[in-house]
Design an enzyme around this catalytic site. Structure first.
Site, PDB file in Angstrom:
ATOM      1  N   ARG A  71     -14.312  -0.045 -58.798  1.00  0.00           N
ATOM      2  CA  ARG A  71     -14.790   1.030 -57.935  1.00  0.00           C
ATOM      3  C   ARG A  71     -15.480   0.387 -56.734  1.00  0.00           C
ATOM      4  NH1 ARG A  71     -11.655   3.857 -60.055  1.00  0.00           N
ATOM      5  NH2 ARG A  71     -12.007   5.778 -61.220  1.00  0.00           N
ATOM      6  N   GLU A 101     -14.986   5.395 -49.969  1.00  0.00           N
ATOM      7  CA  GLU A 101     -13.594   5.821 -49.987  1.00  0.00           C
ATOM      8  C   GLU A 101     -13.455   7.288 -49.582  1.00  0.00           C
ATOM      9  OE1 GLU A 101     -11.754   3.695 -53.337  1.00  0.00           O
ATOM     10  OE2 GLU A 101     -10.498   5.471 -53.525  1.00  0.00           O
ATOM     11  N   HIS A 160      -6.297   2.179 -52.835  1.00  0.00           N
ATOM     12  CA  HIS A 160      -6.522   2.576 -54.234  1.00  0.00           C
ATOM     13  C   HIS A 160      -5.191   2.799 -54.965  1.00  0.00           C
ATOM     14  CE1 HIS A 160      -9.831   4.432 -56.952  1.00  0.00           C
ATOM     15  NE2 HIS A 160      -8.860   3.913 -57.687  1.00  0.00           N
TER      16      HIS A 160
HETATM   17  C1  DGY Z   1      -8.575   5.058 -62.464  1.00  0.00           C
HETATM   18  O1  DGY Z   1      -7.749   5.467 -63.293  1.00  0.00           O
HETATM   19  O2  DGY Z   1      -9.783   5.033 -62.675  1.00  0.00           O
HETATM   20  C2  DGY Z   1      -8.036   4.544 -61.180  1.00  0.00           C
HETATM   21  O3  DGY Z   1      -8.972   4.214 -60.288  1.00  0.00           O
HETATM   22  C3  DGY Z   1      -6.932   5.410 -60.656  1.00  0.00           C
HETATM   23  O4  DGY Z   1      -5.854   5.075 -61.454  1.00  0.00           O
END
Ligand code: DGY
Length: 334
Positions: free
Chosen positions: A242, A271, A289
């Site tokens: 993240r 983001e 992402h």
């Molecule tokens: C998640 O699944 O947490 C990703 O960031 C998106 O696939």
């Protein structure tokens, strides 16, 4: 009388097999606008629903749960990460919530590996270079990168995806060190040939560092100016976890000053915005992402989210609950 059709909200179009599964059982309200569902619309549309399929862009908090009403049974998140969900608030209200682990592990590790290779070996920079159509000739000192093979990989966050990175590293003859607040069983470490290090030791020792932590108050800005300063000047940093795990302004500064060699980023602190300084730098590879973004994986995530949703509504245990205690409570009560 026909069978019950459950009123549910789905906040973005999912791959067709998942949509088919949901609509086979539910009366679905779908937000089909361009980007994330606007908050006021989300709060209006969740009212009266018994279930929702949410994305990482939808905040599921007290306000959302209030707006939904007491009949809400489950929030099925279409992501493995669930920092958008206030799990404690769901527990207080007896609402089940789930995520989509496992089905995206290998695909996300593939993406992290691609970023690692691209950043270390200057792949995106080389591509941009050729597209400028300027004259060039092969040279011994041209666009030199850092080796990946035989180097030390530092994995921060040694869960499913972190461990999948360790498996890939073996094929590249790398030494693997890892940091995680929770250490796995010794046989897991042994099986993967991975050695534990304290975080700051890992940052100083690793040649390539890849982040696979959850986002929590403890991991917010885990990689800050001070920690960047501990890394080698040849280090490559990759983030597919993240964005807020890294202090992006500090990273841009470190990359600009050559404090570390390069970075590969799939996720961003604010983001969908990317820190403008990063976009001006050649030694950073950025992608929007895309960690789990393959056809098969996105279908698998959709089917798992749909199964969590429908199982909860039909009174079966959803396979990947974040708060299984609510299932226990509800099934004991019913
Ligand atoms: C998640 O699944 O947490 C990703 O960031 C998106 O696939």
């Amino acid at each position: 009388m026909g069978e019950t059709r459950w009123p549910v909200l789905v906040t973005r179009l999912l791959p067709a097999p998942a949509m088919d599964r949901i609509t086979s059982k539910c009366d679905m309200t779908l937000y089909d606008g361009g980007g994330a569902m606007p908050r006021d619309q989300l709060l209006a549309e969740i009212k009266g629903k018994v279930g929702a399929v949410t994305l990482l862009t939808d905040k599921v908090d007290d306000e959302f749960l209030d707006a939904a009403g007491d009949q809400l049974v489950i929030v099925a998140n279409y992501a493995v990460g669930f920092d958008n969900i206030d799990v404690a608030a769901c527990i207080r209200r007896g609402v089940m919530c789930s995520n989509t682990p496992d089905v995206l592990t290998e695909t996300t590790a593939d993406t992290a590996w691609a970023l690692l290779m691209a950043a270390a070996r200057r792949i995106a920079e080389g591509d941009r270079f050729l597209r400028r159509r300027q004259p060039w000739v092969w040279g011994p000192l041209m666009m030199l990168g850092q080796d990946v093979n035989g180097r030390t990989l530092g994995i921060v966050g040694f869960g499913r995806i972190g461990q999948a990175m360790a498996r890939r590293a073996r094929g590249f003859g790398m030494k693997v060190i890892y940091y995680d607040a929770y250490r796995p069983a010794p046989e897991v470490e042994r099986g993967l040939g991975a050695e534990f290090r304290e975080l700051d030791d890992l940052l100083a020792e690793a040649d390539l560092i890849t982040l696979h932590t959850n986002l929590s108050p403890e991991t917010h800005h885990l990689i800050n100016a001070e920690r960047l300063a501990k890394m080698k000047s040849t280090a490559v940093l990759v983030n597919t976890s993240r964005g807020p795990v890294i202090d992006e302004a500090a990273l841009a500064q470190a990359l600009k000053e050559g404090q570390i060699f390069a970075a590969g980023l799939d996720v961003f602190e604010k983001e969908p915005e990317v820190h403008p300084d990063l976009l001006d730098l050649e030694n950073v590879v950025v992608i929007p992402h895309l960690g789990s973004a393959t056809v098969d994986t996105r279908i698998a995530m959709g089917l798992l989210a749909a199964e969590n949703l429908i199982a909860a509504l039909e009174g079966r245990q959803p396979p990947t609950l974040l708060n299984p205690e609510i299932w226990e409570q509800r099934s004991g009560r019913d």
